[in-house]
Design a protein around this motif. Structure first.
Motif: not given
Length: 125
Positions: A102-107
Motif C-alpha cells: 500500500t506504500y511505495a517510495s519513488f526512490g
C-alpha cells in the motif's frame, strides 16, 4: 473468493465492451507525499483502467508548485481488495500499489512527476 472472481470477470467484460464501469467499483484514494516540504494530498482515482497524467490529478493540490507535481512517495489509502494502481514514467518510474503493497517510495527523494501517469484497475482487467 468466488465473488471476487465474478467481479473481476464482470469488470473485464465491461471494460472490453466499452460500457461504463459499474457503480459498485469505488475509486481508489491515493496520497502523494513530499517529504521535503511536508505536504501531502489525497486524490480519488477511478478504477477503470484509464491511464491519467499525474499533473491532471494532483496539479492543483498541496504537492504541486506552480502547477508541477513534486512527491517522494505514494500510498493507497482507500481501495477494494482487487484494486491495483501503477505509476509510470518511461523507464524512470514503475511503482505498483495494491492490497499487499500500500506504500511505495519513488526512490531518491522528491521527484518531479510532470511526465508521470497513474492507472488504477481491478486485477483481471
Amino acid at each position: 473468493m468466488h465473488f471476487t472472481n465474478v467481479a473481476a470477470l464482470a469488470l473485464g467484460l465491461f471494460a472490453s465492451s466499452g460500457l461504463a464501469i459499474p457503480s459498485w467499483v469505488k475509486p481508489a484514494t491515493i496520497q502523494l507525499a513530499n517529504e521535503q516540504s511536508g505536504t501531502s494530498a489525497n486524490v480519488a482515482v477511478p478504477v477503470d483502467g484509464v491511464k491519467r497524467p499525474i499533473q491532471e490529478l494532483w496539479g492543483h493540490t498541496a504537492v504541486a508548485h506552480e502547477g508541477l507535481v513534486f512527491a517522494s512517495s505514494a500510498m493507497i489509502t482507500a481501495f477494494q481488495q482487487t484494486t491495483v494502481c501503477e505509476f509510470t514514467e518511461g523507464p524512470r518510474l514503475d511503482v505498483k500499489l495494491d492490497a499487499e503493497k500500500t506504500y511505495a517510495s519513488f526512490g531518491g527523494g522528491v521527484r518531479d512527476l510532470c511526465a508521470a501517469y497513474v492507472v488504477c484497475k481491478c486485477e483481471g482487467m
